[in-house]
Design a protein around this motif. Structure first.
Motif, PDB file in Angstrom:
ATOM      1  N   ARG A  74      -0.840   5.891 -11.530  1.00 38.43           N
ATOM      2  CA  ARG A  74      -1.656   5.365 -10.436  1.00 38.43           C
ATOM      3  C   ARG A  74      -1.853   3.890 -10.715  1.00 38.43           C
ATOM      4  O   ARG A  74      -2.515   3.517 -11.677  1.00 38.43           O
ATOM      5  CB  ARG A  74      -3.013   6.066 -10.398  1.00 38.43           C
ATOM      6  N   TYR A 124       0.822  -1.198   0.000  1.00 42.39           N
ATOM      7  CA  TYR A 124       0.000   0.000   0.000  1.00 42.39           C
ATOM      8  C   TYR A 124       0.865   1.259   0.000  1.00 42.39           C
ATOM      9  O   TYR A 124       0.608   2.206  -0.755  1.00 42.39           O
ATOM     10  CB  TYR A 124      -0.911  -0.023   1.236  1.00 42.39           C
ATOM     11  N   ARG A 135       2.281   1.939  -3.391  1.00 43.25           N
ATOM     12  CA  ARG A 135       1.314   2.540  -4.304  1.00 43.25           C
ATOM     13  C   ARG A 135       1.271   4.054  -4.131  1.00 43.25           C
ATOM     14  O   ARG A 135       1.300   4.815  -5.075  1.00 43.25           O
ATOM     15  CB  ARG A 135      -0.062   1.967  -3.999  1.00 43.25           C
ATOM     16  N   LYS A 136       1.200   4.460  -2.839  1.00 41.01           N
ATOM     17  CA  LYS A 136       1.134   5.896  -2.530  1.00 41.01           C
ATOM     18  C   LYS A 136       2.396   6.586  -3.017  1.00 41.01           C
ATOM     19  O   LYS A 136       2.371   7.678  -3.601  1.00 41.01           O
ATOM     20  CB  LYS A 136       1.023   6.077  -1.004  1.00 41.01           C
TER      21      LYS A 136
END
Lengths: 119, 901
Positions: free
Chosen positions: A47, A32, A35-36
């Motif tokens: 993205r 996660y 991804r950010k």
């Protein structure tokens, strides 16, 4: 080209893969956070969808450019389901080669533009 | 985490979970939870930022992401199916492989039953094709955004009146300039008018559509020049009147694609105009029919001292961002109220109506288009019912195969999937064929479409149409495939395998009857609607237009003011022309009028009467004003009712006279003494001369056959001075044969003068009813297709019923049953469904046909003839369709039938 022989023809890297390698070079992360970080580094241009992210990670694991990290943060800070990833030596070499390639490309492009400007 | 999430997010995650099951199991085991968490985080964040809309978008993106990932990760196993020795274990387990297997099996079964496949595909292709074709037009006219940037902010401003505020009429340019200046709701506002002008000095003279537009016109639409520039603010100043912009088609055609066209000069109405720009190819004028699409645009000058009384221009505007139409309307209303006080003589009672440009352009085409869309939808539904019936019948025959497969371990879900795959294959191929049919149908756009439906010229099969057809094909497949699949997969293994081969289904007979009821009901709804429209059209064709439609040819001549500045010269030209035309062999009369009936040209001018008190300023009545030559009435075959026609004595200097029509006479002098009364244009106090009514002529349908006649006033040519006349030539010959000679005569009078709009009066009438005719023909065609499909359905089901019971019937006959009784049994079974269907159809038709009331003429939506004729047609054909199989049933040879065991 010397760069090519060093990396078995896997250059140039896909933008997503390059950004993931860069992000992991800055420190190990779980999916996660990756991804950010990728979104932030690309100024929001890249993205990764959840499934795409893990598909890419699975591929990179298979190719040996990244590996799962055994080290985990303190349990109270961590969601234990989360897996952490880090760069392998192979991954670091691949990233170096790609950066060199990009630098060469940028330098030759700039030279062309400067020359035309003078003429 | 999920327990703490808001409900919408949990729902989104649940949907996402379902879809992730299509990912390969190995990948899912390794990363499924991570993927789900990542999605949930994303969903939560979007939901907090953007509410349900944000969540929806995030969910859409997430689903697309899973689909793409599935595609990428599944791809190797797809390849594997072509090399089964690679990794059979992995391959067999994959969903892709199962799908591949289903597909191959589906193709094989469909190929094995060519008759069934052909009938099903044909039904679907026609149904889906017709839907695609009509949707393509609906898409172009009603759905697709107009071809302008931010088109949702464009509006049309109509002129209307206080009594009828939602009227759609023209506006006065000076009023519009006030709106542009004062109403802050508009970012920009423009006024334009359209006309035709002779183009000379380039070979044969020719008349082209020309528009005059205020400088802000192109800016309002957001149009850019393909070459040169468009109008700028300086085009409102005098001295720029002759700078023009031309259309791309005009540049490519008439100007020969001249690359140095900028600065070139062309002569419009004998005025030299300089081309400053060329519009792009995709430019479409707002609300102008394709036939009138302007070839040249000239700057429109609005003199500040011109009258506010004339309403002849159109206005479009671009709303400022975020401003609703209602705000703009309120602002204009306020301005109109002020103007009514300031200029009561011209502005009292004047009002406006603002409408989004897209709706304004679609206008009257909307209802018929939606009606046709509904009709083709119904045809497709009936087609679906038929295919479902075919599948039910086939499933009964395939019961053994299905039972064997389930005995070998195929689960019910697996069987349904297999059967649905077959339906989807049918639906998809049918859809593809349908798109092919639609492309073929649209390749030659019918003339009525392009001339009657706005924007239909640009109708094309784009992404939206394609998506529509795809969705339609899939929905169709589900619709016709699901029930038969459920039914077939329910079969009881033991009873089927142990039975003697009697493949009669138990439940499917009832479903078949139900489908028959539905399709006959739907077909009846269309039949009744079509009957209503056909009746309307028939009544329309019996309407007397008031003039001769057999022996008259009309054409239009426009005299350039530059070369014919004086009234006397123009009038001399027209009388010279009619004199010469009269001398042609076979010609019995020739006369002209400035606005011919059924050509969309009209002008209601206010007037005053000497025999009654003057109404308050600005409230004078108006009458349709025409200018006619002496022989116009005899040339058109408009009979004189009372008094006299214009004669040689009615010269410019003689007593001013007029002729009025019967409606005008009845309206103002119901006692019949209109002759000799005095009349004046404008108000009674205006400086116009008093005119004496010398004749009353029969009414002429000027606007359309189904529109009431208005009061009409004819002024003799000699006492007026129009620049444009429509000349009517009455002949004993076939009127069309005159065209060449007419061109010759006009040419000898003035070689650089084009003639245009050459039509017989019969053609004028036909053109005016083109839209009604074609929508009626189209709906009738759909209704007949629907009836045909429903009847084929009845026949198919009854034939199947008989075929299944061959043995039973044989035994009954052998035991002495009378053939008549057996026939009755079969026929009654078929008719039962048809009668129930017809009753249902009647019930549905009542509210449905009320929706097309606006399209009817001379009949009401509850017309008895339609409600009798429709069911009669349906039931009589259904009777035939069930009698044929019934008769075959009694021809069964009992011995043969029993032996088929």
């Amino acid at each position: 080209m010397p760069a090519k022989s060093r990396t078995d023809g896997s250059l140039p890297l896909k933008p997503a893969v390059l950004l993931l390698l860069v992000s992991l070079a800055a420190g190990e992360k779980h999916g996660y956070a990756l991804r950010k970080d990728v979104a932030a580094r690309s100024g929001g241009d890249v993205r990764l969808g959840p499934a795409t992210l893990y598909r890419t990670l699975a591929q990179m694991l298979e190719e040996g450019t990244i590996e799962e990290s055994g080290r985990r943060p303190a349990p109270e800070l961590d969601d234990e389901r989360r897996r952490y990833y880090r760069l392998t030596d192979r991954g670091r070499r691949l990233l170096d080669a790609e950066i060199t390639r990009l630098e060469q490309l940028a330098a030759s492009a700039r030279a062309v533009i400067l020359q035309r400007g003078k003429a | 985490m999920s327990s703490g999430s808001p409900r919408p997010v949990r729902a989104a995650v649940a949907i996402f979970d379902v879809l992730t099951s299509i990912l390969p199991s190995r990948f899912r085991h390794a990363f499924g939870l991570d993927i789900r968490d990542a999605f949930e985080d994303e969903a939560m964040e979007r939901f907090r930022q953007g509410g349900v809309a944000g969540l929806g978008a995030a969910t859409g993106r997430g689903l697309a992401d899973v689909l793409i990932t599935a595609w990428h990760t599944r791809l190797p196993s797809m390849h594997a199916t072509t090399r089964p020795h690679d990794d059979p274990q992995r391959m067999r387990g994959s969903l892709m492989y199962a799908l591949w297997q289903d597909l191959r099996y589906a193709f094989r079964t469909l190929r094995k039953q060519p008759a069934f496949t052909l009938v099903a595909l044909l039904t679907l292709a026609v149904g889906i094709g017709a839907n695609t074709a009509i949707f393509t037009v609906v898409n172009a006219a009603l759905l697709r955004p107009l071809p302008y940037p931010h088109a949702d902010r464009l509006v049309r401003i109509w002129g209307s009146s206080r009594e009828n505020p939602s009227q759609r009429a023209n506006i006065n340019p000076l009023d519009a300039m006030d709106w542009a200046r004062e109403a802050k709701a508009f970012e920009s506002l423009a006024v334009f008018t359209t006309t035709t002008q002779p183009l000379t000095g380039m070979g044969d003279p020719l008349t082209i559509p020309v528009a005059f537009a205020t400088p802000s016109f192109f800016e309002t639409l957001g149009a850019r020049a393909a070459m040169g520039t468009l109008f700028g603010s300086h085009h409102g100043q005098p001295g720029r009147e002759t700078e023009i912009v031309v259309s791309r088609a005009f540049w490519a055609g008439t100007l020969g694609g001249d690359p140095a066209v900028l600065g070139r000069s062309i002569k419009l109405s004998d005025i030299a105009c300089t081309i400053i720009g060329v519009l792009p190819a995709d430019f479409v004028s707002p609300g102008i029919s394709a036939a009138m699409e302007p070839q040249a645009w000239r700057p429109m000058m609005i003199a500040p001292d011109s009258s506010r009384g004339g309403h002849f221009a159109r206005s479009i505007a671009r709303l400022a961002p975020g401003v609703p139409v209602a705000t703009a309307q309120a602002q204009i209303d306020a301005i109109m109220m002020r103007l009514a006080k300031e200029f009561p003589s011209t502005n009292l009672g004047q009002w406006t109506y603002i409408e989004p440009l897209q709706a304004a352009i679609a206008g009257d085409a909307r209802t018929p288009l939606l009606m046709l869309m509904a009709a083709v939808g119904v045809v497709l539904l009936i087609g679906c019912a038929n295919v479902a019936n075919l599948l039910l019948a086939r499933a009964t025959v395939r019961q053994r195969e299905i039972a064997v497969r389930s005995a070998l371990g195929a689960g019910r879900g697996r069987l349904i999937r297999q059967l649905m795959t077959e339906s989807l294959v049918l639906g998809t191929i049918g859809g593809l064929l349908g798109i092919g049919l639609a492309i073929a149908a649209m390749s030659s756009l019918p003339v009525w479409l392009t001339s009657q439906v706005p924007l239909a010229v640009s109708a094309a099969i784009d992404g939206r149409v394609f998506a529509f057809t795809l969705a339609l094909s899939i929905a169709t497949a589900v619709l016709f495939g699901l029930v038969p699949a459920l039914q077939a997969s329910r079969s009881d293994i033991r009873s089927v395998l142990t039975s003697s081969g009697d493949t009669r289904a138990t439940g499917s007979g009832r479903i078949q009857s139900l489908l028959l009821v539905v399709e006959t009901a739907l077909a009846l709804v269309l039949l009744i609607a079509a009957t209503l429209l056909v009746q309307s059209l028939m009544r329309l064709q019996f309407v007397d237009p008031g003039f001769d439609t057999e022996h008259v040819l009309t054409f239009r001549v426009s005299l350039p003011r530059a070369r014919y500045p004086e009234t006397a010269r123009r009038n001399a030209f027209f009388s010279d022309l009619t004199d010469r035309l009269r001398q042609l062999p076979g010609v019995t009369a020739a006369g002209g009028v400035n606005m011919s009936p059924l050509t969309d040209r009209y002008s209601c001018d206010s007037f005053g009467l000497a025999d009654r008190p003057a109404p308050p300023d600005g409230q004078e009545p108006c009458a349709e004003a025409r200018v006619a030559t002496r022989e116009y009435f005899s040339a058109m075959g408009i009979p004189l009712v009372k008094g006299r026609l214009f004669g040689p004595a009615d010269t410019a200097s003689a007593t001013p006279v007029i002729i009025i029509n019967e409606t005008m006479a009845r309206k103002y002098w119901p006692d019949g003494n209109g002759l000799g009364q005095r009349f004046k244009w404008g108000s009674v106090t205006s400086e116009a001369p008093w005119r004496t009514i010398v004749g009353i002529v029969r009414d002429v349908k000027h606007f359309a056959l189904d529109v009431d006649v208005e009061g009409e006033v004819y002024v003799p040519l000699e006492q007026s001075g129009p620049t444009v006349m429509t000349i009517a030539v009455r002949t004993e010959r076939a009127p069309q044969t005159l065209a060449g000679e007419i061109r010759g005569i006009v040419g000898t009078l003035d070689a650089s003068l084009p003639i245009s709009e050459v039509f017989t009066t019969g053609q004028l009438v036909q053109r005016s009813t083109a839209m009604q005719t074609f929508r009626t023909q189209l709906l009738t065609a759909f209704a007949l297709v629907a009836l045909g499909l429903a009847i084929v359905g009845v026949y198919g089901v009854m034939a199947f019923f008989v075929a299944q019971r061959t043995q039973e019937i044989g035994i009954r006959l052998a035991l002495g049953a009378s053939p008549t009784a057996l026939r009755r049994l079969v026929v009654l079974r078929g008719m039962k469904a048809a009668v129930i269907g017809a009753a249902l159809g009647l019930l549905v038709s009542l509210p449905m046909s009320r929706m097309i009331e606006g399209l009817l003429f001379g009949v009401t939506s509850g017309d008895r003839v339609a409600y009798l004729l429709g069911p009669l047609l349906l039931l009589s054909t259904a009777l035939v369709a069930s009698y044929v199989p019934a008769r075959r049933a009694t021809r069964v040879d009992p011995v043969q039938a029993i032996r088929t065991e």
